[in-house]
Design a protein around this motif. Structure first.
Motif, PDB file in Angstrom:
ATOM      1  N   SER A  29      12.690   6.591  10.724  1.00 56.77           N
ATOM      2  CA  SER A  29      12.746   6.327  12.161  1.00 56.77           C
ATOM      3  C   SER A  29      11.637   5.367  12.572  1.00 56.77           C
ATOM      4  N   ALA A  30      10.644   5.224  11.722  1.00 52.06           N
ATOM      5  CA  ALA A  30       9.540   4.300  11.988  1.00 52.06           C
ATOM      6  C   ALA A  30       8.915   3.916  10.661  1.00 52.06           C
ATOM      7  N   SER A  31       8.295   2.768  10.637  1.00 50.84           N
ATOM      8  CA  SER A  31       7.585   2.357   9.433  1.00 50.84           C
ATOM      9  C   SER A  31       6.309   1.635   9.836  1.00 50.84           C
ATOM     10  N   LEU A  32       5.313   1.749   8.990  1.00 50.31           N
ATOM     11  CA  LEU A  32       4.040   1.080   9.213  1.00 50.31           C
ATOM     12  C   LEU A  32       3.707   0.276   7.964  1.00 50.31           C
ATOM     13  N   ASN A  33       3.090  -0.883   8.143  1.00 50.41           N
ATOM     14  CA  ASN A  33       2.644  -1.691   7.015  1.00 50.41           C
ATOM     15  C   ASN A  33       1.227  -1.250   6.670  1.00 50.41           C
ATOM     16  N   CYS A  34       1.067  -0.628   5.498  1.00 49.95           N
ATOM     17  CA  CYS A  34      -0.235  -0.070   5.105  1.00 49.95           C
ATOM     18  C   CYS A  34      -1.339  -1.118   5.055  1.00 49.95           C
ATOM     19  N   ARG A  35      -0.975  -2.367   4.810  1.00 49.44           N
ATOM     20  CA  ARG A  35      -1.987  -3.423   4.728  1.00 49.44           C
ATOM     21  C   ARG A  35      -2.666  -3.680   6.076  1.00 49.44           C
ATOM     22  N   PHE A  36      -2.001  -3.282   7.145  1.00 50.24           N
ATOM     23  CA  PHE A  36      -2.552  -3.499   8.485  1.00 50.24           C
ATOM     24  C   PHE A  36      -2.933  -2.178   9.155  1.00 50.24           C
ATOM     25  N   LEU A  83      -3.121  16.182   1.158  1.00 51.49           N
ATOM     26  CA  LEU A  83      -3.713  15.364   2.215  1.00 51.49           C
ATOM     27  C   LEU A  83      -4.656  14.324   1.618  1.00 51.49           C
ATOM     28  N   VAL A  84      -5.536  14.770   0.745  1.00 55.51           N
ATOM     29  CA  VAL A  84      -6.489  13.850   0.107  1.00 55.51           C
ATOM     30  C   VAL A  84      -5.745  12.834  -0.749  1.00 55.51           C
ATOM     31  N   ASP A  85      -4.749  13.284  -1.506  1.00 51.30           N
ATOM     32  CA  ASP A  85      -3.970  12.366  -2.346  1.00 51.30           C
ATOM     33  C   ASP A  85      -3.305  11.278  -1.521  1.00 51.30           C
ATOM     34  N   TRP A  86      -2.701  11.655  -0.400  1.00 53.84           N
ATOM     35  CA  TRP A  86      -2.029  10.671   0.449  1.00 53.84           C
ATOM     36  C   TRP A  86      -3.017   9.667   1.043  1.00 53.84           C
ATOM     37  N   ILE A  87      -4.132  10.162   1.546  1.00 54.57           N
ATOM     38  CA  ILE A  87      -5.120   9.260   2.158  1.00 54.57           C
ATOM     39  C   ILE A  87      -5.648   8.279   1.126  1.00 54.57           C
ATOM     40  N   VAL A  88      -5.983   8.754  -0.061  1.00 58.59           N
ATOM     41  CA  VAL A  88      -6.496   7.870  -1.118  1.00 58.59           C
ATOM     42  C   VAL A  88      -5.427   6.856  -1.519  1.00 58.59           C
ATOM     43  N   ALA A  89      -4.187   7.303  -1.682  1.00 58.16           N
ATOM     44  CA  ALA A  89      -3.107   6.396  -2.085  1.00 58.16           C
ATOM     45  C   ALA A  89      -2.882   5.301  -1.040  1.00 58.16           C
ATOM     46  N   ILE A  90      -2.873   5.668   0.226  1.00 59.62           N
ATOM     47  CA  ILE A  90      -2.654   4.682   1.291  1.00 59.62           C
ATOM     48  C   ILE A  90      -3.811   3.696   1.356  1.00 59.62           C
ATOM     49  N   ARG A  91      -5.027   4.188   1.267  1.00 58.39           N
ATOM     50  CA  ARG A  91      -6.185   3.283   1.305  1.00 58.39           C
ATOM     51  C   ARG A  91      -6.210   2.354   0.101  1.00 58.39           C
ATOM     52  N   ASN A  92      -5.847   2.866  -1.076  1.00 58.62           N
ATOM     53  CA  ASN A  92      -5.800   2.011  -2.272  1.00 58.62           C
ATOM     54  C   ASN A  92      -4.696   0.974  -2.161  1.00 58.62           C
ATOM     55  N   PHE A  93      -3.547   1.352  -1.650  1.00 56.93           N
ATOM     56  CA  PHE A  93      -2.438   0.413  -1.487  1.00 56.93           C
ATOM     57  C   PHE A  93      -2.806  -0.688  -0.507  1.00 56.93           C
ATOM     58  N   ALA A  94      -3.521  -0.338   0.532  1.00 54.67           N
ATOM     59  CA  ALA A  94      -3.906  -1.320   1.542  1.00 54.67           C
ATOM     60  C   ALA A  94      -4.807  -2.389   0.992  1.00 54.67           C
ATOM     61  N   GLN A  95      -5.486  -2.112  -0.126  1.00 55.33           N
ATOM     62  CA  GLN A  95      -6.411  -3.083  -0.723  1.00 55.33           C
ATOM     63  C   GLN A  95      -5.723  -4.044  -1.671  1.00 55.33           C
TER      64      GLN A  95
END
Length: 100
Positions: A29-36, A83-95
């Motif tokens: 229903s929504a999407s976000l670009n992790c890079r931004f 929770l920690v796994d998701w946050i780390v994965a999103i932050r790593n993907f954004a880089q």
């Protein structure tokens, strides 16, 4: 638990077609670009929730009214470890560079 020397009864046959997971109804229903996005852990909201904020620079006529558009999404994990796994994965993907 069976006694030593006794054979267990064979397992019933499995219909693999019944094991297939239906995904045709899973439409985002929504999407976000992790890079931004920025990821913020806010324990006051929920012990297993975090907030993603996407900031996109406006283009064209909309830039005259507002330089950037932000969208926020609150996401909840099943437990603290996820929770920690998701946050780390999103932050790593954004880089990762966009052209990779």
């Amino acid at each position: 638990a069976g006694k030593a020397g006794q054979k267990r009864p064979p397992l019933p046959a499995v219909d693999e077609a019944k094991l297939m997971v239906r995904t045709d109804f899973l439409l985002p229903s929504a999407s976000l670009n992790c890079r931004f996005c920025t990821v913020d852990y806010k324990p006051k909201l929920n012990e297993t929730a975090f907030e993603m904020t996407e900031t996109l620079q406006n283009e064209g006529m909309s830039r005259m009214f507002k330089a950037a558009t932000t969208r926020k999404m609150l996401l909840r994990a099943a437990n603290q470890h996820l929770l920690v796994d998701w946050i780390v994965a999103i932050r790593n993907f954004a880089q990762i560079p966009a052209d990779a």
